[in-house]
Scaffold this motif. Sequence first.
Motif, short mmCIF file in Angstrom:
data_model
loop_
_atom_site.label_atom_id
_atom_site.label_comp_id
_atom_site.label_asym_id
_atom_site.label_seq_id
_atom_site.Cartn_x
_atom_site.Cartn_y
_atom_site.Cartn_z
N ILE A 1 0.86 -1.19 0.00
CA ILE A 1 0.00 0.00 0.00
C ILE A 1 0.89 1.23 0.00
CG2 ILE A 1 -1.65 1.30 1.39
CD1 ILE A 1 -2.51 -1.67 2.36
N ASN A 2 0.78 2.03 -1.04
CA ASN A 2 1.54 3.27 -1.15
C ASN A 2 0.58 4.43 -0.93
OD1 ASN A 2 4.13 2.22 -2.16
ND2 ASN A 2 2.95 1.65 -4.00
N TYR A 3 0.94 5.33 -0.02
CA TYR A 3 0.08 6.48 0.24
C TYR A 3 0.78 7.76 -0.20
CZ TYR A 3 -3.07 9.69 2.73
OH TYR A 3 -3.96 10.69 3.05
N TYR A 4 0.21 8.39 -1.23
CA TYR A 4 0.70 9.66 -1.76
C TYR A 4 -0.15 10.75 -1.11
CZ TYR A 4 2.63 6.72 -5.57
OH TYR A 4 3.29 5.77 -6.31
N GLU A 5 0.25 11.18 0.08
CA GLU A 5 -0.52 12.20 0.79
C GLU A 5 0.04 13.59 0.49
OE1 GLU A 5 -0.38 12.07 5.10
OE2 GLU A 5 -2.28 13.16 5.24
N LEU B 1 11.27 6.26 -11.60
CA LEU B 1 11.22 5.14 -12.54
C LEU B 1 12.01 3.95 -11.98
CD1 LEU B 1 9.72 5.58 -15.21
CD2 LEU B 1 11.93 5.91 -16.32
N HIS B 2 11.37 2.80 -11.94
CA HIS B 2 12.00 1.61 -11.37
C HIS B 2 11.36 0.37 -11.99
CE1 HIS B 2 8.21 1.99 -9.16
NE2 HIS B 2 8.28 0.67 -9.03
N VAL B 3 11.99 -0.77 -11.76
CA VAL B 3 11.39 -2.06 -12.11
C VAL B 3 11.08 -2.78 -10.81
CG1 VAL B 3 11.78 -4.29 -13.25
CG2 VAL B 3 12.76 -2.21 -14.23
N ASP B 4 9.94 -3.44 -10.73
CA ASP B 4 9.65 -4.29 -9.57
C ASP B 4 10.48 -5.56 -9.76
OD1 ASP B 4 7.77 -2.31 -9.16
OD2 ASP B 4 6.09 -3.69 -8.92
N ALA B 5 11.58 -5.66 -9.01
CA ALA B 5 12.56 -6.71 -9.33
C ALA B 5 12.97 -7.54 -8.11
CB ALA B 5 13.79 -6.08 -9.95
N PHE C 1 10.31 -0.57 -16.82
CA PHE C 1 10.48 0.60 -15.94
C PHE C 1 9.17 1.37 -15.87
CE2 PHE C 1 14.83 -0.45 -16.61
CZ PHE C 1 15.48 0.01 -15.47
N HIS C 2 8.82 1.80 -14.67
CA HIS C 2 7.59 2.56 -14.48
C HIS C 2 7.72 3.42 -13.23
CE1 HIS C 2 7.04 -1.10 -12.08
NE2 HIS C 2 6.36 -0.33 -11.25
N GLY C 3 6.85 4.42 -13.12
CA GLY C 3 6.88 5.27 -11.94
C GLY C 3 5.71 6.23 -11.96
N GLY D 1 -5.50 12.76 -0.97
CA GLY D 1 -4.37 12.23 -1.71
C GLY D 1 -4.72 10.96 -2.48
N ARG D 2 -3.72 10.12 -2.67
CA ARG D 2 -3.89 8.92 -3.50
C ARG D 2 -3.34 7.70 -2.78
NH1 ARG D 2 -0.37 6.17 -7.42
NH2 ARG D 2 -1.70 5.00 -8.85
N LEU D 3 -4.09 6.61 -2.89
CA LEU D 3 -3.60 5.31 -2.45
C LEU D 3 -3.39 4.44 -3.67
CD1 LEU D 3 -5.99 4.50 0.53
CD2 LEU D 3 -3.49 4.66 0.70
N LEU E 1 -0.34 -5.57 -5.96
CA LEU E 1 -0.38 -6.99 -5.58
C LEU E 1 0.67 -7.76 -6.36
CD1 LEU E 1 -4.24 -7.33 -5.75
CD2 LEU E 1 -2.86 -7.21 -3.68
N ARG E 2 1.50 -8.50 -5.61
CA ARG E 2 2.58 -9.24 -6.26
C ARG E 2 2.72 -10.65 -5.70
NH1 ARG E 2 6.59 -4.87 -4.42
NH2 ARG E 2 6.26 -3.11 -5.82
N ARG E 3 3.06 -11.58 -6.57
CA ARG E 3 3.53 -12.89 -6.16
C ARG E 3 5.03 -12.77 -5.94
NH1 ARG E 3 1.34 -17.48 -4.02
NH2 ARG E 3 2.96 -19.06 -4.10
O1 LIG Z 1 1.63 4.13 -7.29
C1 LIG Z 1 1.66 3.47 -8.34
O2 LIG Z 1 0.73 3.47 -9.16
C2 LIG Z 1 2.88 2.65 -8.67
C3 LIG Z 1 3.46 1.94 -7.48
C4 LIG Z 1 4.65 1.10 -7.83
O3 LIG Z 1 5.11 1.08 -8.93
C5 LIG Z 1 5.25 0.23 -6.81
O4 LIG Z 1 4.86 0.28 -5.64
O5 LIG Z 1 6.16 -0.53 -7.15
#
Ligand SMILES: O=C(O)CCC(=O)C(=O)O
Length: 212
Positions: free
Chosen positions: A108-112, A120-124, A176-178, A199-201, A205-207
Amino acid sequence: MSSEMVNGFKLLPGFLDRKAASDLVRGVAEIVASAPLVTPHMPRTGKPFSVRMTNAGSHGWFSDKAAGYRYQSCHPQTGRPWPQIPRDILAIWRALHPGAPPPQCCLINYYEDPKARMSLHVDADEEDFSVPILSLSLGDTALFRIGGTARKDPTRSVRLASGDVVSLAQDARRAFHGIDRIYPGTSTLLAENGFPGGGRLNITLRRVTAGG
Ligand SMILES: O=C(O)CCC(=O)C(=O)O
Ligand SMILES: [Mn+2]
Protein backbone atom coordinates in the motif's frame (compact mmCIF):
# COMPACT_ATOMS: atom_id res chain seq x y z
CA MET A 1 8.26 11.11 -28.52
CA SER A 2 5.71 8.52 -29.56
CA SER A 3 6.24 4.84 -29.00
CA GLU A 4 4.38 1.56 -28.79
CA MET A 5 3.01 0.68 -25.38
CA VAL A 6 5.09 -2.13 -23.91
CA ASN A 7 3.49 -5.52 -24.42
CA GLY A 8 1.56 -6.92 -21.44
CA PHE A 9 0.43 -3.51 -20.15
CA LYS A 10 -3.32 -3.48 -19.57
CA LEU A 11 -5.31 -0.53 -18.23
CA LEU A 12 -8.88 -1.10 -17.07
CA PRO A 13 -10.30 2.42 -16.62
CA GLY A 14 -12.97 2.67 -13.93
CA PHE A 15 -12.85 -1.05 -13.16
CA LEU A 16 -13.79 -0.25 -9.53
CA ASP A 17 -17.00 1.71 -9.04
CA ARG A 18 -17.36 4.24 -6.22
CA LYS A 19 -18.85 1.69 -3.80
CA ALA A 20 -16.11 -0.86 -4.43
CA ALA A 21 -13.45 1.84 -4.19
CA SER A 22 -14.90 3.19 -0.90
CA ASP A 23 -14.95 -0.31 0.58
CA LEU A 24 -11.32 -0.83 -0.44
CA VAL A 25 -10.22 2.46 1.12
CA ARG A 26 -11.97 1.59 4.38
CA GLY A 27 -10.23 -1.80 4.31
CA VAL A 28 -6.90 -0.03 3.84
CA ALA A 29 -7.70 2.26 6.80
CA GLU A 30 -8.15 -0.87 8.93
CA ILE A 31 -4.81 -2.24 7.76
CA VAL A 32 -3.14 1.09 8.57
CA ALA A 33 -4.68 1.05 12.05
CA SER A 34 -2.78 -2.14 12.92
CA ALA A 35 0.21 -1.74 10.55
CA PRO A 36 0.98 2.00 10.51
CA LEU A 37 2.30 3.77 7.43
CA VAL A 38 6.08 4.06 7.44
CA THR A 39 8.47 6.19 5.36
CA PRO A 40 10.92 3.91 3.52
CA HIS A 41 14.46 5.10 2.76
CA MET A 42 16.72 4.46 -0.19
CA PRO A 43 19.49 1.91 0.21
CA ARG A 44 22.94 3.45 0.82
CA THR A 45 21.95 7.15 0.49
CA GLY A 46 19.21 6.92 3.11
CA LYS A 47 17.10 9.42 1.13
CA PRO A 48 13.46 9.21 2.30
CA PHE A 49 10.72 8.17 -0.12
CA SER A 50 8.01 10.78 -0.62
CA VAL A 51 5.31 8.11 -0.26
CA ARG A 52 4.54 6.28 2.96
CA MET A 53 3.92 2.54 2.82
CA THR A 54 2.49 -0.40 4.63
CA ASN A 55 1.60 -3.93 3.59
CA ALA A 56 -0.76 -6.82 3.99
CA GLY A 57 0.08 -10.44 3.23
CA SER A 58 2.86 -12.87 4.09
CA HIS A 59 5.52 -10.78 2.33
CA GLY A 60 5.75 -7.05 2.99
CA TRP A 61 8.01 -4.89 0.84
CA PHE A 62 10.18 -2.37 2.63
CA SER A 63 13.44 -0.47 2.26
CA ASP A 64 15.78 1.33 4.62
CA LYS A 65 19.33 2.62 4.49
CA ALA A 66 20.91 -0.30 6.31
CA ALA A 67 19.31 -3.29 4.60
CA GLY A 68 17.92 -1.92 1.31
CA TYR A 69 15.00 -3.28 -0.71
CA ARG A 70 13.53 -6.48 0.64
CA TYR A 71 10.49 -8.48 1.66
CA GLN A 72 9.91 -9.20 5.31
CA SER A 73 7.16 -10.98 7.22
CA CYS A 74 6.75 -8.37 9.97
CA HIS A 75 6.14 -4.65 10.24
CA PRO A 76 9.47 -2.82 10.72
CA GLN A 77 8.24 -0.79 13.71
CA THR A 78 5.63 -2.90 15.49
CA GLY A 79 7.40 -6.22 14.82
CA ARG A 80 3.99 -7.80 14.24
CA PRO A 81 3.13 -9.91 11.17
CA TRP A 82 1.44 -7.90 8.42
CA PRO A 83 -2.39 -8.08 8.41
CA GLN A 84 -4.05 -10.49 6.00
CA ILE A 85 -4.89 -9.35 2.50
CA PRO A 86 -8.58 -8.30 2.50
CA ARG A 87 -10.98 -10.69 0.77
CA ASP A 88 -12.28 -8.07 -1.67
CA ILE A 89 -8.72 -7.45 -2.87
CA LEU A 90 -8.11 -11.18 -3.33
CA ALA A 91 -11.37 -11.41 -5.29
CA ILE A 92 -10.18 -8.72 -7.72
CA TRP A 93 -6.91 -10.63 -8.23
CA ARG A 94 -8.79 -13.88 -8.94
CA ALA A 95 -11.14 -12.16 -11.36
CA LEU A 96 -8.35 -10.54 -13.37
CA HIS A 97 -5.61 -13.15 -13.05
CA PRO A 98 -7.52 -16.44 -13.12
CA GLY A 99 -5.22 -19.41 -12.70
CA ALA A 100 -2.39 -17.37 -11.18
CA PRO A 101 -1.19 -18.31 -7.70
CA PRO A 102 -2.46 -15.91 -5.04
CA PRO A 103 -0.58 -12.70 -4.27
CA GLN A 104 1.77 -12.76 -1.29
CA CYS A 105 2.38 -9.03 -1.11
CA CYS A 106 -0.25 -6.34 -0.94
CA LEU A 107 1.84 -3.18 -0.90
CA ILE A 108 0.00 0.00 0.00
CA ASN A 109 1.54 3.27 -1.15
CA TYR A 110 0.08 6.48 0.24
CA TYR A 111 0.70 9.66 -1.76
CA GLU A 112 -0.52 12.20 0.79
CA ASP A 113 2.01 14.95 0.14
CA PRO A 114 0.90 16.79 -3.04
CA LYS A 115 4.51 16.52 -4.21
CA ALA A 116 4.78 12.78 -3.60
CA ARG A 117 6.06 10.74 -6.55
CA MET A 118 7.82 7.50 -7.32
CA SER A 119 10.84 7.45 -9.57
CA LEU A 120 11.22 5.14 -12.54
CA HIS A 121 12.00 1.61 -11.37
CA VAL A 122 11.39 -2.06 -12.11
CA ASP A 123 9.65 -4.29 -9.57
CA ALA A 124 12.56 -6.71 -9.33
CA ASP A 125 12.68 -8.11 -5.79
CA GLU A 126 10.45 -11.07 -6.63
CA GLU A 127 11.57 -14.57 -7.64
CA ASP A 128 8.80 -15.15 -10.16
CA PHE A 129 8.26 -12.76 -13.05
CA SER A 130 5.79 -15.03 -14.82
CA VAL A 131 2.97 -13.92 -12.53
CA PRO A 132 1.57 -10.48 -13.42
CA ILE A 133 1.39 -7.52 -11.05
CA LEU A 134 -1.96 -5.91 -10.34
CA SER A 135 -2.19 -2.27 -9.32
CA LEU A 136 -5.28 -0.45 -8.05
CA SER A 137 -5.56 3.35 -8.00
CA LEU A 138 -7.75 5.07 -5.40
CA GLY A 139 -8.26 8.78 -4.80
CA ASP A 140 -6.46 11.57 -6.63
CA THR A 141 -5.47 11.05 -10.26
CA ALA A 142 -1.80 10.26 -10.89
CA LEU A 143 0.48 10.60 -13.89
CA PHE A 144 1.93 7.12 -14.44
CA ARG A 145 4.88 6.61 -16.77
CA ILE A 146 5.95 3.30 -18.28
CA GLY A 147 8.78 2.45 -20.64
CA GLY A 148 10.38 -0.80 -21.69
CA THR A 149 12.68 -3.29 -20.04
CA ALA A 150 15.74 -1.05 -20.53
CA ARG A 151 16.05 2.28 -18.75
CA LYS A 152 16.84 4.04 -22.04
CA ASP A 153 13.65 2.78 -23.76
CA PRO A 154 11.09 5.45 -24.66
CA THR A 155 8.29 5.94 -22.15
CA ARG A 156 4.57 6.68 -22.34
CA SER A 157 2.51 8.58 -19.80
CA VAL A 158 -0.98 7.59 -18.72
CA ARG A 159 -3.28 9.23 -16.19
CA LEU A 160 -4.56 6.81 -13.57
CA ALA A 161 -7.83 7.94 -12.00
CA SER A 162 -9.60 6.57 -8.96
CA GLY A 163 -10.96 3.10 -9.67
CA ASP A 164 -8.53 2.39 -12.51
CA VAL A 165 -6.74 -0.95 -12.45
CA VAL A 166 -3.48 -1.79 -14.21
CA SER A 167 -2.11 -5.24 -14.92
CA LEU A 168 1.57 -5.65 -15.75
CA ALA A 169 2.28 -8.96 -17.49
CA GLN A 170 4.88 -10.27 -19.96
CA ASP A 171 7.36 -7.49 -20.92
CA ALA A 172 5.45 -4.94 -18.84
CA ARG A 173 6.18 -7.07 -15.76
CA ARG A 174 9.86 -6.16 -16.17
CA ALA A 175 9.32 -2.64 -17.51
CA PHE A 176 10.48 0.60 -15.94
CA HIS A 177 7.59 2.56 -14.48
CA GLY A 178 6.88 5.27 -11.94
CA ILE A 179 4.57 8.06 -10.83
CA ASP A 180 5.64 11.52 -12.02
CA ARG A 181 3.04 13.44 -10.06
CA ILE A 182 -0.38 13.38 -8.54
CA TYR A 183 -3.15 15.91 -9.21
CA PRO A 184 -4.20 17.09 -5.73
CA GLY A 185 -7.90 17.59 -5.09
CA THR A 186 -9.13 15.50 -8.04
CA SER A 187 -10.98 13.03 -5.81
CA THR A 188 -12.86 13.12 -2.50
CA LEU A 189 -12.71 9.33 -2.07
CA LEU A 190 -9.96 9.19 0.54
CA ALA A 191 -11.13 12.15 2.62
CA GLU A 192 -14.59 10.53 2.82
CA ASN A 193 -13.27 7.11 3.83
CA GLY A 194 -10.82 7.45 6.67
CA PHE A 195 -7.95 9.44 5.15
CA PRO A 196 -8.66 13.07 6.13
CA GLY A 197 -5.48 14.22 4.36
CA GLY A 198 -6.89 13.06 1.02
CA GLY A 199 -4.37 12.23 -1.71
CA ARG A 200 -3.89 8.92 -3.50
CA LEU A 201 -3.60 5.31 -2.45
CA ASN A 202 -2.07 2.67 -4.67
CA ILE A 203 -2.49 -1.01 -3.91
CA THR A 204 0.07 -3.20 -5.65
CA LEU A 205 -0.38 -6.99 -5.58
CA ARG A 206 2.58 -9.24 -6.26
CA ARG A 207 3.53 -12.89 -6.16
CA VAL A 208 6.95 -12.99 -4.48
CA THR A 209 8.23 -16.57 -4.32
CA ALA A 210 8.64 -19.03 -7.18
CA GLY A 211 6.43 -22.12 -7.31
CA GLY A 212 2.85 -22.35 -6.09
O1 LIG B 1 1.63 4.13 -7.29
C1 LIG B 1 1.66 3.47 -8.34
O2 LIG B 1 0.73 3.47 -9.16
C2 LIG B 1 2.88 2.65 -8.67
C3 LIG B 1 3.46 1.94 -7.48
C4 LIG B 1 4.65 1.10 -7.83
O3 LIG B 1 5.11 1.08 -8.93
C5 LIG B 1 5.25 0.23 -6.81
O4 LIG B 1 4.86 0.28 -5.64
O5 LIG B 1 6.16 -0.53 -7.15
MN1 LIG C 1 6.55 -0.58 -9.17
